[in-house]
Design an enzyme around this catalytic site. Structure first.
Site, PDB file in Angstrom:
ATOM      1  N   ASP A 106      12.305  -0.386  18.017  1.00 32.04           N
ATOM      2  CA  ASP A 106      12.960   0.914  17.975  1.00 32.04           C
ATOM      3  C   ASP A 106      14.465   0.793  17.938  1.00 32.04           C
ATOM      4  O   ASP A 106      15.147   1.583  17.285  1.00 32.04           O
ATOM      5  CB  ASP A 106      12.509   1.735  19.193  1.00 32.04           C
ATOM      6  CG  ASP A 106      12.824   3.199  19.018  1.00 32.04           C
ATOM      7  OD1 ASP A 106      13.153   3.856  20.018  1.00 32.04           O
ATOM      8  OD2 ASP A 106      12.745   3.702  17.883  1.00 32.04           O
ATOM      9  N   HIS A 108     -61.028  60.151  23.705  1.00 35.15           N
ATOM     10  CA  HIS A 108     -61.891  59.205  24.419  1.00 35.15           C
ATOM     11  C   HIS A 108     -61.108  58.648  25.607  1.00 35.15           C
ATOM     12  O   HIS A 108     -60.094  57.974  25.412  1.00 35.15           O
ATOM     13  CB  HIS A 108     -62.332  58.061  23.505  1.00 35.15           C
ATOM     14  CG  HIS A 108     -63.125  58.504  22.319  1.00 35.15           C
ATOM     15  ND1 HIS A 108     -64.404  59.006  22.412  1.00 35.15           N
ATOM     16  CD2 HIS A 108     -62.800  58.542  20.985  1.00 35.15           C
ATOM     17  CE1 HIS A 108     -64.856  59.317  21.222  1.00 35.15           C
ATOM     18  NE2 HIS A 108     -63.900  59.054  20.319  1.00 35.15           N
ATOM     19  N   HIS A 126      13.353   6.369  16.815  1.00 39.63           N
ATOM     20  CA  HIS A 126      12.291   7.386  16.807  1.00 39.63           C
ATOM     21  C   HIS A 126      12.851   8.784  17.022  1.00 39.63           C
ATOM     22  O   HIS A 126      12.202   9.768  16.679  1.00 39.63           O
ATOM     23  CB  HIS A 126      11.243   7.046  17.877  1.00 39.63           C
ATOM     24  CG  HIS A 126      11.696   7.310  19.284  1.00 39.63           C
ATOM     25  ND1 HIS A 126      12.268   6.327  20.070  1.00 39.63           N
ATOM     26  CD2 HIS A 126      11.665   8.422  20.044  1.00 39.63           C
ATOM     27  CE1 HIS A 126      12.555   6.837  21.246  1.00 39.63           C
ATOM     28  NE2 HIS A 126      12.210   8.099  21.264  1.00 39.63           N
ATOM     29  N   CYS A 174     -66.506  62.231  30.855  1.00 35.03           N
ATOM     30  CA  CYS A 174     -65.604  61.074  30.931  1.00 35.03           C
ATOM     31  C   CYS A 174     -64.228  61.458  31.467  1.00 35.03           C
ATOM     32  O   CYS A 174     -63.468  60.599  31.897  1.00 35.03           O
ATOM     33  CB  CYS A 174     -65.483  60.406  29.570  1.00 35.03           C
ATOM     34  SG  CYS A 174     -64.792  61.469  28.285  1.00 35.03           S
ATOM     35  N   SER A 205      13.981   9.521  26.205  1.00 29.29           N
ATOM     36  CA  SER A 205      14.159   8.448  25.221  1.00 29.29           C
ATOM     37  C   SER A 205      15.595   7.963  25.232  1.00 29.29           C
ATOM     38  O   SER A 205      16.546   8.748  25.273  1.00 29.29           O
ATOM     39  CB  SER A 205      13.785   8.947  23.831  1.00 29.29           C
ATOM     40  OG  SER A 205      12.408   9.197  23.758  1.00 29.29           O
TER      41      SER A 205
END
Length: 1152
Positions: A354, A854, A345, A781, A388
């Protein structure tokens, strides 16, 4: 009774659960069936699988698939014994047996397979006995079975002496034992016969099989495939067939002859060796002793070599027979000397096994490894990527490790949390799931390749090919790395820290020092890498992008550095960012863009303000947040229910309610209070909705208002001061510039409604008014505004406030006062009571049709569609009291009549009264229909100088109405009225002079156009220039409103048709324009024709008078010649002979 052994259905398991109180589920049943299919035993309690052969425990089928490696069980002898033979054989009675010898001479034999009572006598009548056979005897003689005992007939016995009986008994016992041994032997032969028969196919298959070694080291037979066996069988049959055709007869060869003659050894003569006539060499040959090593010496050699390999970290290779070899080297891990073997590997291969170490070489590898840290105990946590190939002692590893079959453990990687031995065989799936513990360099390139492929751009439009050499790519990558980072090693931490501590300038200097050399190197050695060259040039440009103009920076700081108001604050911040150059971050660049945006907005707003308040961009959105009223939020002024406490203010509020409010008697109904009248109109209150209907349909109908006509957004809706909008004194619009219209306001009882923006706030009326309903008297008013101001007045000042409001403000305001007067009164009250400046006002609606404000009380409004005044507080309302405010709403009545509103003087532009408008034919109530009569008035005044002078003096803006028709504009230009207007108003009113100049310019452009469509397009394009002048004139007049309306209509028409005209469409209005043009030209067309006739008459009369005068002065003898000369001059001047004076005319003039 249900058991788990005979559980074949799910209901069997459920029955077992009910009987034994267990809780097995369907998952247990599924795993039980799976175990039966693969020949495993399933443990229901532990939920595991157990192999019946190797007794290994597995938790899942995947573990069995990946890790189970035992062989099928071997055959046993008991497998070939039939059920009949498994039964126990009867034990014969070894007691004394009395045998009666019959008279027949045939030999009698005993049968021990019949179970007979001891005292009975067994008899056989046969020639022989065959033991161990379950088939018929080969002899043809019948076998006489033993007779059945007869119970009725007594046994016959022979009395013999005692001693002979004992001797005969011993002899019979020996014969019985011998017979039993023969029976056992026969059974064994029979079992082996069955075994041979059953193993015959298996043994025949081994003849063509080969021997292979398993992973555990065992040698097994590996049979060939079926197709290979068939091929071999055909080949054997073919050879046998040829042998049958040509059979070989063996013979003894006792003599070999060549061509029938004598042998070569007999025929060849012996030659004497030649004599070497040279001096023999005196060099003595050295014979080296052959090295012979025993096992002890070989072991010592391996130990010494192993020590050297581990100490010096050298590479080694152990070679066996053929191609068997193992390669490795010495290394150190955590200070321990180890052997590191070369695995598959690490070379990029993912294989099931392997590394393969032959048995003969494994011992040598073990001895070499034993010279290092062989006895150190290792855990799985101490192994990581880069481990490894490490050779460990299988008996000294602790933790999560995989299967260990040998004395050495070679590290491969990790899968499912376990460290795997490189010598073990794993499945194809595990090889791809395993994390390989390869070395660092391999990890680097694996990581580089993986990341590179993972981050490949997704938007590549071509197929990538391998065009560059891999070695050249690596060289260029190394150049880039050293140019940008300049590391001794890419893994050096000290270099990284040193690089991190560099300043920005030091980093730029360091990269600039190397980047030029790298560019030259790539150009000369790797010219194909043009993309790298572009990248390096870009990096160089960015690094050198410095702003060194510090003089401009300092000058800007000196001029406006202390200004904190906009837009100077944005300019200062932008100046600070720009001076940084390449050191400015992306956030700072984003801030710089925001500062530029604010500056652009400032100049845009400034430009719009320069345009004298254009309504196109007017927006006056109301705030979405409610106004915070501190008086209504203070806990000291709220009761336990959260209502406002009037306190002493409640008593003094009676001054308002007693004199200016009317008490409502609900017993009489609300119908007489529904209509709120004013001198110029009325508004419908929602007081009738206090009677609530529980029917949903009726209630929904009561929630529908009665809208009035919307006048749209006009100049009446806005207020300006100094050319700028005063937004609180304007009507509210939406985000698109349309006025926001009022909705229905539902009524309430005993409340004062506050809040002109957002949600309304309801304040309970004072306690003195509790239980009563009050409505303001007609014209008063605005008292609601004073009542709202009383909320923010302190209690000790409430008496002074109400007295001042009643005796000073209301006394002067009276009924229906103007908004300017109301704002002035509020300002006076706020001067003595400053807390009232933040008082929240009731909602104020604007009615432009009746010029009325108003003020909405608690009884709401059924009438909808009014505009809404944005002013929300007293401070904002006071702006209406300013004399400098330019607003028509400033003179609106709070419930008043528009005719009574005072008007401002119009300055130099006179204002038409009602009588003057009637004389002009204009109706003031409907301005939309007043354009046509005023245009007719303008047409009549074109060729009437005195009427035109009067028109320009009274209403000069009527000239703008000429843009409605190209013919009218041309006539106005030809009459000289535009020139006269320019000169007369140049000193008094420059706006009118500019208007005349624009009309003159449009007239010239219209005269050059050939079609009516182009002429109308020119006039519509010039309406914008006229609109800019009409935005803010010095005064107001009817002609101004008519001109403004006409210009806006033309601009809107042009904007509406612009998109259609741009794409090539034509509008149907072209034909309409022709009809309008004919209609308008008819008025002054006849006038022009009459003027032409009068001009012709006057011209002819003048010529005749002049000709007669000359004729009378001339010689009579030459009159005929003079007459011809006059005719010739007339023809030359007019180019028409009929226009020249005739002789009769001359003669008549002479006579006269």
């Amino acid at each position: 009774m249900a058991t788990l052994d005979n559980c074949t259905q799910v209901h069997h398991m459920f029955a077992y659960n009910r009987e034994h109180g267990t809780n097995y589920t369907r998952n247990h049943f599924r795993r039980y069936l799976a175990a039966q299919r693969i020949g495993f035993y399933y443990d229901w309690d532990d939920d595991v699988y157990e192999c019946p052969t190797c007794e290994a425990i597995y938790h899942s089928l995947d573990e069995i698939k990946n890790w189970h490696e035992c062989d099928p069980p071997a055959f046993d002898l008991n497998d070939f014994i039939t059920d009949a033979r498994l039964k126990s054989a009867p034990v014969p009675d070894l007691g004394p047996v009395i045998v009666e010898t019959p008279k027949v001479e045939e030999k009698q034999e005993l049968n021990f397979f019949a179970a007979t009572p001891a005292p009975e006598v067994l008899q056989w009548k046969c020639r022989g006995l065959q033991f161990g056979s379950f088939t018929e005897l080969e002899t043809s003689e019948p076998v006489v079975s033993a007779p059945k005992p007869n119970c009725e007939e007594p046994a016959r016995t022979i009395a013999k002496p005692e001693e002979p009986v004992e001797q005969e008994t011993c002899g019979d016992g020996k014969r019985l034992l011998q017979a039993q041994m023969e029976v056992d032997k026969a059974e064994q032969d029979l079992a082996f016969a069955y075994l041979s028969a059953s193993l015959k196919p298996r043994l025949e298959g081994r003849t063509t099989a080969t021997i292979a070694r398993r992973r555990d080291g065992c040698l097994v037979y590996k049979t060939k495939p079926s197709w290979s066996q068939r091929k071999g069988t055909k080949k054997i049959l073919k050879v046998d067939t040829l042998a049958c055709k040509n059979p070989y007869i063996p013979a003894v060869v006792d003599k070999i002859s060549i061509a029938g003659g004598s042998s070569a050894s007999v025929m060849h003569e012996q030659q004497k060796p030649k004599i070497l006539h040279t001096t023999p060499s005196r060099k003595v040959a050295t014979h080296y002793k052959r090295t012979v090593m025993n096992q002890q010496t070989l072991t010592a050699l391996i130990n010494q070599v192993g020590t050297i390999i581990l100490n010096a970290e050298k590479e080694f290779e152990v070679v066996g027979c053929r191609k068997q070899k193992v390669t490795g080297k010495g290394t150190r891990h955590n200070g321990v000397r180890l052997v590191k073997l070369k695995t598959a590997h690490e070379e990029g291969h993912r294989r099931k096994v392997d590394i393969r170490i032959p048995n003969g070489l494994r011992s040598i590898v073990t001895r070499i490894s034993a010279r290092g840290g062989w006895h150190k105990t290792w855990t799985d946590s101490e192994l990581s990527p880069g481990s490894s190939g490490y050779v460990l002692n299988s008996s000294k590893i602790i933790g999560e490790f995989g299967l260990r079959r040998h004395s050495i453990f070679v590290v491969r990687g990790r899968v499912y949390g376990k460290i795997i031995d490189s010598q073990s065989k794993v499945t194809h799936t595990l090889t791809h799931r395993m994390v390989q513990y390869s070395d660092v360099a391999r990890n680097f390139w694996n990581g580089y390749s993986t990341c590179f492929m993972h981050n490949t751009p997704k938007d590549i439009l071509h197929t990538c090919t391998s065009d560059f050499d891999v070695k050249d790519c690596g060289t260029v990558a190394a150049l880039l790395t050293q140019t940008l980072f300049q590391f001794g090693k890419i893994t050096c931490g000290k270099c990284a820290i040193e690089y991190k501590n560099l300043t920005r300038d030091e980093l730029a200097t360091r990269v600039n020092k190397e980047i030029d050399g790298t560019i030259i190197s790539i150009q000369t050695q790797h010219p194909r890498f043009v993309h790298v060259l572009n990248f390096l040039r870009l990096i160089k440009q960015v690094l050198n992008a410095k702003n060194g103009n510090f003089g401009a920076f300092q000058e800007t700081e000196r001029i406006i550095g202390d200004r904190m108001d906009a837009p100077f604050s944005h300019v200062n911040k932008l100046n600070a960012i720009v001076i940084k150059g390449n050191q400015a971050t992306s956030d700072e660049m984003a801030q710089a863009s925001n500062h530029v945006l604010e500056i652009a907005r400032y100049f845009k707003n400034r430009t719009e303000n320069i345009q004298k308040g254009s309504l196109k961009s007017f927006r006056n959105k109301i705030s979405g947040k409610a106004h915070l009223n501190p008086s209504l939020m203070c806990d000291n002024q709220l009761d336990k229910n959260g209502g406002f406490e009037w306190g002493q203010r409640s008593y003094h509020a009676k001054r308002f309610f007693d004199g200016y409010f009317e008490t409502i008697d609900p017993s009489d109904g609300y119908s007489k209070y529904t209509i709120r009248r004013n001198p110029n109109g009325h508004r419908k209150l929602a007081i009738g909705n206090l009677i609530v209907s529980t029917n949903f349909e009726s209630h929904r109908r009561s929630m529908v208002g009665e809208p009035i006509e919307d006048p749209g957004l006009t100049n009446q809706c806005v207020s300006k001061e100094g050319g700028a909008f005063i937004y609180p004194c304007c009507c509210v619009t939406d985000e698109y510039g349309k006025p926001t219209l009022s909705e229905i306001k539902m009524p309430t009882k005993h409340h004062l409604v506050l809040g002109n923006a957002g949600d309304p706030k309801y304040v309970d009326l004072p306690k003195e008014a509790e239980g009563k309903m009050f409505v303001a008297k007609d014209g008063y008013c605005y008292i609601n505004i004073f009542l709202a101001m009383l909320v923010d007045v302190p209690e000790d000042q409430a008496k002074d406030f109400t007295k001042m409001a009643r005796e000073i403000a209301v006394k002067q305001l009276g009924e229906w006062p103007s908004m300017m007067d109301v704002a002035t009164a509020c300002n006076i009250l706020a001067t003595f009571h400053p807390d009232t400046r933040r008082s929240e006002l009731p909602r104020i609606l604007v009615d432009h049709a009746t010029k009325t404000f108003h003020v909405i009380d608690s009884y709401g409004s059924i009438t909808t569609g009014y505009h809404i005044l944005k002013a929300n507080t007293v401070t904002q309302l006071v702006k209406f009291a300013h004399e400098s405010l330019e607003s028509e709403m400033q003179h609106y009545r709070v419930g008043g009549e528009p005719d009574k509103a005072p008007r401002k003087p119009a300055g130099n532009v006179p204002t038409l009264g009602i009588s003057d408008l009637k004389n002009l034919g204009v109706e003031s109530e409907n301005e939309e229909h007043s354009i046509r009569p005023n245009l007719q008035r303008l047409i009549k005044a074109i060729y009437r100088p005195r009427m035109m002078r009067s028109l320009l003096t009274e209403e000069p803006y009527l000239l703008i109405l000429s843009i409605v028709s190209p013919g009218v504009l041309m006539a106005l230009y030809n009459s000289g009225s535009l020139e006269r207007t320019m000169h007369e108003f140049l000193q008094t009113d420059q706006r009118l002079s500019a208007t005349a100049q624009i009309l003159k310019h449009l007239a010239k452009k219209v005269s050059l156009a050939k079609t009516l469509t182009i002429q109308n397009a020119i006039l519509e394009g010039g309406a914008g220039s006229l609109n800019e002048i009409l935005d803010a004139p010095a005064g107001r007049s009817l002609s101004y409103r008519l001109a403004k309306q006409t210009v806006e209509v033309m601009m809107a028409r042009s904007d509406m048709d612009k998109e259609l005209v741009d794409v090539g469409f034509s509008v149907l209005r072209d034909q309409k324009n022709e009809l309008i043009e004919k209609k308008l030209s008819h008025g002054f067309g006849g006038l022009v024709a009459r003027i032409a006739i009068v001009w012709k008459i006057i011209s002819n009369a003048s010529l005749a008078a002049m000709a007669g005068h000359l004729y009378s002065r001339s010689n009579p003898n030459r009159c005929r010649r003079f007459e011809r000369q006059i005719q010739y001059l007339g023809w030359v001047c007019f180019q028409k002979r009929d226009l020249a004076p005739k002789g009769n005319l001359l003669r008549r003039s002479k006579e006269s």
